[in-house]
Design an enzyme around this catalytic site. Structure first.
Site, PDB file in Angstrom:
ATOM      1  N   ASP A  92      29.468 -11.160  11.421  1.00 15.51           N
ATOM      2  CA  ASP A  92      28.624 -12.269  11.953  1.00 15.51           C
ATOM      3  C   ASP A  92      28.071 -11.668  13.430  1.00 15.51           C
ATOM      4  OD1 ASP A  92      29.300 -13.901  10.118  1.00 15.51           O
ATOM      5  OD2 ASP A  92      30.207 -15.440  11.391  1.00 15.51           O
ATOM      6  N   HIS A 237      33.175  -9.277  13.037  1.00 16.80           N
ATOM      7  CA  HIS A 237      31.651  -9.595  13.928  1.00 16.80           C
ATOM      8  C   HIS A 237      31.073  -8.073  14.218  1.00 16.80           C
ATOM      9  CE1 HIS A 237      33.894 -13.545  14.715  1.00 16.80           C
ATOM     10  NE2 HIS A 237      32.780 -13.703  14.895  1.00 16.80           N
TER      11      HIS A 237
END
Length: 462
Positions: A92, A237
């Site tokens: 993400d 991430h």
């Protein structure tokens, strides 16, 4: 045979216990269904289906979550196919010009395909990195344009966030995503309606190792492997230096547990029913009596709101003189009723003062009332900290380029002057967060502003 007499005290004791158990049963039932103990079946229409379905934490199986009304659905996946020992890696908040290429190199080394949920404004800022992700065979998904909390956004704003991101990704990669991951895992019926219109599927996760917080590789690895299951969707991430540093070790450890990697091709979806918007539009209370009129009249809810037992709907009564005075007092506080007017997405000019730029935009677009959110990078971030003792702001300047973590505020025109009030959080090169009130002196390096203007409908102070 001897017959033992039962004393009256024991009989009374047993009777009290039975009453208690019976009351507890009713209480538990009324907890599960609050309408049991009120004697009324109340449906607050203005709140129908508005409960948030937040993403649950690790090790939770997929559930069919449904709202109270509606006919259309949105598909939601929390894990992949549980038949085989496969897991999916997802990333993400990118693309990032430093850490995303490092992560791509590690994935390429292990011949693993992952899915990257991208933020639209970052795709626009780093289109070549987004294109690199697709060239190397990975999937891409939509993660909104500004990484906003969908629970606090209108349906129109969510649609804008989705469409702006779709356009950015399409322009950079040639791909139009069909998968969507809500920031923080939060979504409500506004988001579901928007996603249904955009024909997108929600991908959540089953494992979150908190790679953006954890510093030790052993902690990140254990957070993954200890919770590993068939079909796990793992959240990383690609903006995290920790992920780029430890991903190779994590992949090796997953492989040592005899798991293979799947690119969400076998994600297991469950439909969520979408409440229709017109169902939330009527400010009324629908009442279906379950008791006699005599009992209903004694209900505190009925007495407090002066509702006729025979009535099917209730509307607020006309303001009394006291209420009119209260409204006048509220107007003195500066309370205004406003309606949304226009939305603007503005690329901020490099090298200009952020506050001065917002004032110029407000004057140019004739914005009397508005709110804004800003993403990007700034230098010389000038932040104020309020001290109650001195009744003033103590200003501090961060003398280096910083990334905006969050920046939002309001615009108000007063006597021809536009007043900007904003709070800002920025992160420096050491990942130290600086937050407070935004002041002039903060210089734009790059960024974008989302502004929503409002039209006043209030008769109060203007």
């Amino acid at each position: 045979m001897l017959k033992r007499k039962i004393s009256p005290g024991i009989l009374v004791y047993c009777f009290v216990i039975s009453l208690f158990l019976g009351f507890a049963t009713i209480l538990c039932a009324s907890t599960l269904n609050p309408m049991i103990h009120t004697g009324l079946n109340l449906e607050f229409v203005q709140q129908a289906g508005s409960h948030a379905k937040n993403a649950k934490s690790n090790n939770e199986s997929t559930k069919n979550l449904t709202t109270s009304t509606g006919k259309t659905t949105v598909d939601v996946a929390r894990h992949g196919n549980t038949q085989g020992k496969k897991v999916s890696l997802t990333f993400d908040d990118g693309p990032d010009p430093v850490t995303t290429p490092l992560i791509l190199d590690i994935l390429k080394k292990h011949n693993i395909k992952a899915t990257f949920f991208m933020i639209g404004e970052k795709v626009k800022r780093y289109p070549e990195i987004a294109a690199m992700v697709v060239r190397e065979g990975h999937g891409v998904g939509n993660h909104t344009y500004h990484h906003i909390n969908l629970n606090k956004a209108s349906e129109d704003k969510i649609i804008n966030e989705i469409e702006w991101t779709q356009k950015s990704i399409k322009n950079a990669t040639g791909v139009t995503p069909t998968l969507f991951r809500p920031p923080f895992g939060y979504y409500d019926d506004n988001a579901l309606r928007a996603l249904n219109k955009e024909k997108m599927k929600i991908i959540l996760w089953s494992i979150d190792p908190l790679d953006y917080i954890q510093k030790r590789n052993t902690k990140i690895i254990s957070e993954v492997t200890d919770k590993l299951k068939k079909g796990s969707i793992i959240l990383f991430h690609d903006t995290s230096k920790n992920t780029a540093k430890y991903l190779d070790l994590i992949i090796n450890d997953i492989s040592n547990h005899n798991y293979q990697f799947d690119n969400l091709n076998e994600a297991h979806y469950s439909p969520i029913i979408v409440a229709q918007k017109d169902f939330t539009a009527k400010p009324a209370i629908i009442i279906t009596p379950l008791l006699s009129d005599k009992k209903i009249k004694r209900s505190p809810l009925i007495q407090a709101n002066k509702i006729s037992p025979a009535a099917k709907t209730w509307k607020p009564k006309v303001n009394s003189p006291n209420q009119t005075k209260e409204n006048a007092d509220m107007n003195k506080l500066g309370i205004k009723e406003v309606k949304p007017e226009k939305h603007y997405l503005i690329e901020l000019p490099q090298g200009k003062d952020l506050i001065s730029t917002l004032v110029l935009i407000a004057k140019t677009k004739n914005i009397h009332y508005g709110k804004f959110e800003i993403v990007g990078t700034v230098k010389n971030a000038t932040i104020g900290y309020y001290t109650q003792e001195k009744n003033e702001y103590i200003q501090k300047t961060v003398n280096q380029p910083t990334e905006i973590i969050s920046c939002d505020g309001s615009i108000q025109e007063h006597n021809g002057n536009h007043i900007i009030r904003a709070s800002i959080s920025v992160s420096d090169s050491n990942n130290t967060i600086h937050r407070g009130r935004l002041f002039s002196g903060t210089i734009i390096i790059n960024g974008e502003a989302y502004i929503q203007s409002f039209r006043s409908t209030s008769q109060g102070n203007q």
